[in-house]
Design an enzyme around this catalytic site. Structure first.
Site, PDB file in Angstrom:
ATOM      1  N   ASP A  42       0.895  -1.180   0.000  1.00 58.60           N
ATOM      2  CA  ASP A  42       0.000   0.000   0.000  1.00 58.60           C
ATOM      3  C   ASP A  42       0.928   1.223   0.000  1.00 58.60           C
ATOM      4  O   ASP A  42       1.006   1.959   0.967  1.00 58.60           O
ATOM      5  CB  ASP A  42      -0.960  -0.010   1.207  1.00 58.60           C
ATOM      6  CG  ASP A  42      -0.263   0.046   2.543  1.00 58.60           C
ATOM      7  OD1 ASP A  42       0.871  -0.494   2.668  1.00 58.60           O
ATOM      8  OD2 ASP A  42      -0.811   0.663   3.479  1.00 58.60           O
TER       9      ASP A  42
ATOM     10  N   ASP B 238       8.157  -1.815   6.569  1.00 59.60           N
ATOM     11  CA  ASP B 238       8.012  -2.788   5.478  1.00 59.60           C
ATOM     12  C   ASP B 238       9.367  -3.283   4.962  1.00 59.60           C
ATOM     13  O   ASP B 238       9.482  -4.428   4.493  1.00 59.60           O
ATOM     14  CB  ASP B 238       7.199  -2.167   4.342  1.00 59.60           C
ATOM     15  CG  ASP B 238       5.803  -1.780   4.815  1.00 59.60           C
ATOM     16  OD1 ASP B 238       5.387  -2.245   5.890  1.00 59.60           O
ATOM     17  OD2 ASP B 238       5.136  -1.005   4.103  1.00 59.60           O
TER      18      ASP B 238
HETATM   19  C1  BDR Z   1       2.318  -0.338   8.521  1.00 56.82           C
HETATM   20  O1  BDR Z   1       1.240   0.558   8.233  1.00 56.82           O
HETATM   21  C2  BDR Z   1       1.534   1.346   7.117  1.00 56.82           C
HETATM   22  O2  BDR Z   1       1.264   2.679   7.394  1.00 56.82           O
HETATM   23  C3  BDR Z   1       3.005   1.150   6.818  1.00 56.82           C
HETATM   24  O3  BDR Z   1       3.254   1.216   5.433  1.00 56.82           O
HETATM   25  C4  BDR Z   1       3.304  -0.215   7.378  1.00 56.82           C
HETATM   26  O4  BDR Z   1       3.068  -1.230   6.441  1.00 56.82           O
HETATM   27  C5  BDR Z   1       2.891   0.002   9.873  1.00 56.82           C
HETATM   28  O5  BDR Z   1       1.916  -0.104  10.859  1.00 56.82           O
HETATM   29 CA    CA Z   2       2.713  -0.654   4.107  1.00 59.18          CA
END
Ligand code: BDR
Ligand code: CA
Length: 330
Positions: A10, A249
């Site tokens: 995402d 990530d």
């Molecule tokens: C996760 O939530 C998203 O905002 C970031 O990309 C990560 O995958 C962290 O809680």
């Molecule tokens: Ca993410």
């Protein structure tokens, strides 16, 4: 031989850094990227993903747009952690990278996952670093695809505390029914990289300077994107996080290349989908007499210096470029 990998993202700032590693490290063969609504709506996570791949001349990697909503809820699309345009806005609606030159595939993420995992003659690795809507849908349509995955690596969940609520980590909270389905789907191996782990792998401003000094497109982009995260964390958390930021990530991709970057415990994990205060909370059964069969290798620690070393090693060998000042800050 390089490991065939699919990323489900995402794309936001930390997903972008994960892509920069997965697409450039010679030990990984990133065969496709699927997108999902999360940090921003899916149109933007797709566009951001294309921007990252174009920037590093990896437009050969196809991008498949995925679900715009969680599987059982409405009213969520593109939940923002912070007010857009403020210093605390970690991702922005579009990443500060040159506009995409290429387009996404017309095949949807779920179709791509089903086709690829049904067709493959060897096991693939699946790394999911956004809400689990695409993976849950594909695994519900055809549960047998799980056997084509040697490791499903998920960034999600938290034990000590959440980030989007006191209880819940964002990716699991954003589609809790999907997360529960994926955790109970019987994947041969599921590795869950929690916030507890990613918050130990903090990147500093000095690390960003090191990435920029590599003088490669990936090094410059990572330095800018992670600096933006540090700005946001400093604005939102103040002295408690002291001029550093987690890059959640990227830890998942790093784990594929250096499994000992994290330490894991094999546990039974479920997700609360009903509690008014605790919806989206991952519940780990750590009792000595735990009753559920372990379904996840859960990472609670991660090594920051190993992560930085791997990032430098990955981006040092990219195509060198002399940067026009400000060209990625638009
Ligand atoms: C996760 O939530 C998203 O905002 C970031 O990309 C990560 O995958 C962290 O809680
Ligand atoms: Ca993410």
């Amino acid at each position: 031989m390089s490991r065939k990998t699919i990323l489900d993202v995402d794309t936001g700032t930390d997903d972008a850094v994960a892509i920069l590693v997965a697409a450039l490290h010679p030990d990984l063969d990133l065969i496709g990227v699927t997108t999902v609504s999360g940090n921003v709506p899916v149109e933007n996570t797709t566009d951001n993903t294309l921007r990252v791949l174009d920037l590093i001349n990896r437009s050969d990697i196809p991008v498949f747009p995925g679900l715009a909503h969680p599987i059982a809820r409405r009213g969520f699309p593109g939940q923002r952690h912070f007010t857009p345009g403020t210093k605390g806005d970690m991702h922005g609606i579009s990443l500060p990278l040159p506009e995409a030159r290429t387009a996404a595939q017309s095949t949807s993420a779920v179709e791509y996952l089903l086709e690829t995992l049904r067709r493959t003659t060897e096991q693939l690795t699946l790394v999911a670093v956004g809400p689990l809507s695409n993976i849950a849908t594909a695994a519900t349509i055809d549960p047998s695809i799980r056997d084509a995955v040697d490791d499903l690596v998920v960034m999600g969940g938290a034990h000590a505390h959440g980030n989007v609520t006191a209880s819940a980590e964002f990716n699991v909270w954003a589609d809790p029914e999907a997360a529960n389905m994926v955790f109970s789907a019987g994947f041969p191996r599921l590795t869950l990289v929690t916030l507890d782990a990613t918050h130990q792998a903090l990147i500093t401003r000095k690390d960003c300077a090191t990435f920029a000094a590599l003088e490669t497109p990936a090094g410059h982009a990572a330095a800018d994107l992670i600096s933006r995260r540090i700005d946001a964390y400093s604005a939102n958390h103040g002295a408690r996080i002291a001029e550093t930021a987690p890059v959640h990530d990227a830890v998942c991709v790093a784990y594929l290349l250096r499994p000992d970057i994290v330490t894991t415990r094999h546990l039974h994990v479920t997700v609360d989908t009903t509690g008014p205060v605790t919806v989206g909370r991952t519940v780990f059964d750590m009792r000595p007499n735990a009753t559920g069969t372990p379904n996840a290798h859960v990472a609670f620690t991660a090594d920051a210096r190993m992560l930085v070393g791997l990032l430098v090693e990955t981006w040092a060998h990219g195509q060198r470029s002399l940067r026009v000042p400000g060209d990625l800050t638009g």
